[in-house]
Scaffold this active site. Sequence first.
Site, PDB file in Angstrom:
ATOM      1  N   ALA A   1       0.866  -1.183   0.000  1.00  0.00           N
ATOM      2  CA  ALA A   1       0.000   0.000   0.000  1.00  0.00           C
ATOM      3  C   ALA A   1       0.901   1.231   0.000  1.00  0.00           C
ATOM      4  O   ALA A   1       2.080   1.141   0.360  1.00  0.00           O
ATOM      5  CB  ALA A   1      -0.895  -0.007   1.227  1.00  0.00           C
TER       6      ALA A   1
ATOM      7  N   GLY B   1       0.682  -5.099   1.030  1.00  0.00           N
ATOM      8  CA  GLY B   1      -0.535  -5.144   0.220  1.00  0.00           C
ATOM      9  C   GLY B   1      -0.289  -5.802  -1.139  1.00  0.00           C
ATOM     10  O   GLY B   1      -1.209  -6.369  -1.724  1.00  0.00           O
TER      11      GLY B   1
ATOM     12  N   GLU C   1      -0.571  -9.369  -0.456  1.00  0.00           N
ATOM     13  CA  GLU C   1      -2.004  -9.626  -0.198  1.00  0.00           C
ATOM     14  C   GLU C   1      -2.812  -9.598  -1.497  1.00  0.00           C
ATOM     15  O   GLU C   1      -3.724 -10.390  -1.694  1.00  0.00           O
ATOM     16  CB  GLU C   1      -2.542  -8.600   0.812  1.00  0.00           C
ATOM     17  CG  GLU C   1      -1.970  -8.829   2.206  1.00  0.00           C
ATOM     18  CD  GLU C   1      -2.228  -7.664   3.164  1.00  0.00           C
ATOM     19  OE1 GLU C   1      -2.053  -6.499   2.753  1.00  0.00           O
ATOM     20  OE2 GLU C   1      -2.606  -7.912   4.313  1.00  0.00           O
TER      21      GLU C   1
ATOM     22  N   GLU D   1       4.970  -5.138   7.006  1.00  0.00           N
ATOM     23  CA  GLU D   1       4.291  -4.043   7.712  1.00  0.00           C
ATOM     24  C   GLU D   1       4.832  -3.867   9.131  1.00  0.00           C
ATOM     25  O   GLU D   1       4.853  -2.771   9.681  1.00  0.00           O
ATOM     26  CB  GLU D   1       2.773  -4.312   7.783  1.00  0.00           C
ATOM     27  CG  GLU D   1       2.057  -4.238   6.435  1.00  0.00           C
ATOM     28  CD  GLU D   1       1.995  -5.569   5.712  1.00  0.00           C
ATOM     29  OE1 GLU D   1       2.824  -6.467   5.985  1.00  0.00           O
ATOM     30  OE2 GLU D   1       1.105  -5.721   4.845  1.00  0.00           O
TER      31      GLU D   1
HETATM   32  N1  DAK Z   1       4.603   3.192  -0.692  1.00  0.00           N
HETATM   33  C1  DAK Z   1       4.972   4.368  -1.233  1.00  0.00           C
HETATM   34  N2  DAK Z   1       6.131   4.523  -1.916  1.00  0.00           N
HETATM   35  C2  DAK Z   1       6.926   3.442  -2.037  1.00  0.00           C
HETATM   36  C3  DAK Z   1       6.587   2.188  -1.482  1.00  0.00           C
HETATM   37  C4  DAK Z   1       5.355   2.083  -0.791  1.00  0.00           C
HETATM   38  N3  DAK Z   1       4.910   0.927  -0.263  1.00  0.00           N
HETATM   39  N4  DAK Z   1       7.601   1.312  -1.772  1.00  0.00           N
HETATM   40  C5  DAK Z   1       8.504   2.011  -2.465  1.00  0.00           C
HETATM   41  N5  DAK Z   1       8.106   3.278  -2.645  1.00  0.00           N
HETATM   42  C6  DAK Z   1       8.804   4.364  -3.346  1.00  0.00           C
HETATM   43  C7  DAK Z   1      10.030   4.819  -2.538  1.00  0.00           C
HETATM   44  O1  DAK Z   1       9.652   5.754  -1.550  1.00  0.00           O
HETATM   45  C8  DAK Z   1      10.858   5.434  -3.641  1.00  0.00           C
HETATM   46  O2  DAK Z   1      10.326   6.720  -3.949  1.00  0.00           O
HETATM   47  P1  DAK Z   1      11.300   8.032  -4.088  1.00  0.00           P
HETATM   48  O3  DAK Z   1      12.085   8.073  -2.829  1.00  0.00           O
HETATM   49  O4  DAK Z   1      12.131   7.697  -5.296  1.00  0.00           O
HETATM   50  O5  DAK Z   1      10.346   9.157  -4.291  1.00  0.00           O
HETATM   51  C9  DAK Z   1      10.594   4.540  -4.838  1.00  0.00           C
HETATM   52  O6  DAK Z   1       9.352   3.882  -4.567  1.00  0.00           O
HETATM   53  C10 DAK Z   1      11.674   3.477  -5.027  1.00  0.00           C
HETATM   54  O7  DAK Z   1      11.815   2.767  -3.790  1.00  0.00           O
HETATM   55  P2  DAK Z   1      13.247   2.516  -3.084  1.00  0.00           P
HETATM   56  O8  DAK Z   1      14.177   3.626  -3.415  1.00  0.00           O
HETATM   57  O9  DAK Z   1      12.998   2.232  -1.657  1.00  0.00           O
HETATM   58  O10 DAK Z   1      13.713   1.210  -3.866  1.00  0.00           O
HETATM   59  P3  DAK Z   1      14.674   0.057  -3.363  1.00  0.00           P
HETATM   60  O11 DAK Z   1      14.909  -0.805  -4.547  1.00  0.00           O
HETATM   61  O12 DAK Z   1      15.849   0.637  -2.615  1.00  0.00           O
HETATM   62  O13 DAK Z   1      13.845  -0.772  -2.273  1.00  0.00           O
HETATM   63  C11 DAK Z   1      11.838  -1.912  -1.437  1.00  0.00           C
HETATM   64  C12 DAK Z   1      12.707  -1.513  -2.669  1.00  0.00           C
HETATM   65  C13 DAK Z   1      10.567  -2.543  -2.002  1.00  0.00           C
HETATM   66  C14 DAK Z   1      12.582  -2.959  -0.615  1.00  0.00           C
HETATM   67  C15 DAK Z   1      11.540  -0.659  -0.578  1.00  0.00           C
HETATM   68  O14 DAK Z   1      11.020   0.373  -1.426  1.00  0.00           O
HETATM   69  C16 DAK Z   1      10.540  -0.920   0.494  1.00  0.00           C
HETATM   70  O15 DAK Z   1      10.875  -1.488   1.529  1.00  0.00           O
HETATM   71  N6  DAK Z   1       9.301  -0.478   0.280  1.00  0.00           N
HETATM   72  C17 DAK Z   1       8.237  -0.581   1.268  1.00  0.00           C
HETATM   73  C18 DAK Z   1       7.769  -2.008   1.441  1.00  0.00           C
HETATM   74  C19 DAK Z   1       6.698  -2.123   2.498  1.00  0.00           C
HETATM   75  O16 DAK Z   1       6.910  -1.829   3.670  1.00  0.00           O
HETATM   76  N7  DAK Z   1       5.503  -2.518   2.090  1.00  0.00           N
HETATM   77  C20 DAK Z   1       4.360  -2.634   2.983  1.00  0.00           C
HETATM   78  C21 DAK Z   1       3.611  -1.321   3.032  1.00  0.00           C
HETATM   79  S1  DAK Z   1       2.210  -1.379   4.168  1.00  0.00           S
HETATM   80  C22 DAK Z   1      -5.427  -2.162   3.777  1.00  0.00           C
HETATM   81  C23 DAK Z   1      -4.957  -2.501   2.544  1.00  0.00           C
HETATM   82  C24 DAK Z   1      -3.610  -2.745   2.359  1.00  0.00           C
HETATM   83  C25 DAK Z   1      -2.730  -2.567   3.391  1.00  0.00           C
HETATM   84  C26 DAK Z   1      -3.181  -2.194   4.615  1.00  0.00           C
HETATM   85  C27 DAK Z   1      -4.541  -1.976   4.819  1.00  0.00           C
HETATM   86  N8  DAK Z   1      -6.816  -1.899   3.988  1.00  0.00           N
HETATM   87  C28 DAK Z   1      -7.776  -2.261   2.933  1.00  0.00           C
HETATM   88  C29 DAK Z   1      -7.282  -1.291   5.190  1.00  0.00           C
HETATM   89  C30 DAK Z   1      -1.305  -2.760   3.127  1.00  0.00           C
HETATM   90  C31 DAK Z   1      -0.326  -2.172   3.829  1.00  0.00           C
HETATM   91  C32 DAK Z   1       1.047  -2.192   3.290  1.00  0.00           C
HETATM   92  O17 DAK Z   1       1.292  -2.741   2.231  1.00  0.00           O
END
Ligand code: DAK
Length: 257
Positions: free
Chosen positions: A65, A108, A111, A131
């Site tokens: 997400a 997400g 998911e 998360e």
């Molecule tokens: N959200 C927003 N931006 C993201 C992102 C994300 N999840 N993942 C990556 N980006 C953005 C980064 O901020 C970066 O943007 P700039 O800085 O260039 O502006 C760009 O994408 C490239 O990312 P990185 O520079 O970080 O790239 P790397 O190759 O170094 O790393 C990575 C890739 C995938 C390991 C890293 O980006 C990362 O850890 N990303 C976050 C992964 C994460 O934590 N995902 C879970 C998010 S929470 C619900 C529905 C769904 C959900 C909850 C509730 N309901 C219906 C209520 C779901 C929640 C989640 O998914």
Amino acid sequence: MEFIKVNPQADKFIALIELNRPKELNALSRQLMIEIRDALRELDEDDNVRVIILTGGEKVFAAGADIKQMATATAIDMFNIDQFSTWDQIKKTKKPIIAAVSGFALGGGCELAMTCDMIMASETAKFGQPEIKIGTMPGAGGTQRLTRAVGKVTAMELVLTGKFISANEALGYGLVNRVVPVEVLMQETFNLAREIAKQSPVAIKLAKESVNNAFNSTLDEGLIFERKNFYLTFASEDQKEGMAAFVEKRVPEFKGK
Ligand code: DAK
């Protein structure tokens, strides 16, 4: 559509939805999820579509997400934004959806793949529910679907540590159907979709519903549900055509009626 590309006839009876937010690693913003919901609604009603493929492209499936969108939200903001209507539509889709996953499928993103009916993975795919590392936990089915797919101890480890697993580990755990080289991921996914698309669309939808019902029922309830759907296939022209074609030693021509 701003964040997804939809091709309702990517192949005969097969539609393709491609996530298209590459700079944000296909992060699932609210708008992107609304577009997926709307596309699925339309494709589910389109008689020329029998199977739907959902992909993020070669580099990344979806990094979760949109964290930037959620970062300052209050609990009540999250409650008021009806995000689940988008996720519920994926679950409600009657036609089979195959996720073609290459690169990260996180949070997400994982998911979303698990909400689909099958998952084809490239060798570069990485799955995880990270998360916990940003102070929260899965909210779109991760604790439930992952547990059902891989079992309690593995789900617990992934959800509590946030670690990623490789495509081959995911295969070992039963999370994905197949792992293939990235260059042939779409080809292999279309091959699987074609195998399904040539069957009776009525039987496919009833069978999908019955398999999914296994997660919501006891064995006895599930068997009764299955039996009713089995009977229902005998109300279809497709069942008559399928069995007649077998007897006449020819290929059946299913019409979805
Ligand atoms: N959200 C927003 N931006 C993201 C992102 C994300 N999840 N993942 C990556 N980006 C953005 C980064 O901020 C970066 O943007 P700039 O800085 O260039 O502006 C760009 O994408 C490239 O990312 P990185 O520079 O970080 O790239 P790397 O190759 O170094 O790393 C990575 C890739 C995938 C390991 C890293 O980006 C990362 O850890 N990303 C976050 C992964 C994460 O934590 N995902 C879970 C998010 S929470 C619900 C529905 C769904 C959900 C909850 C509730 N309901 C219906 C209520 C779901 C929640 C989640 O998914």
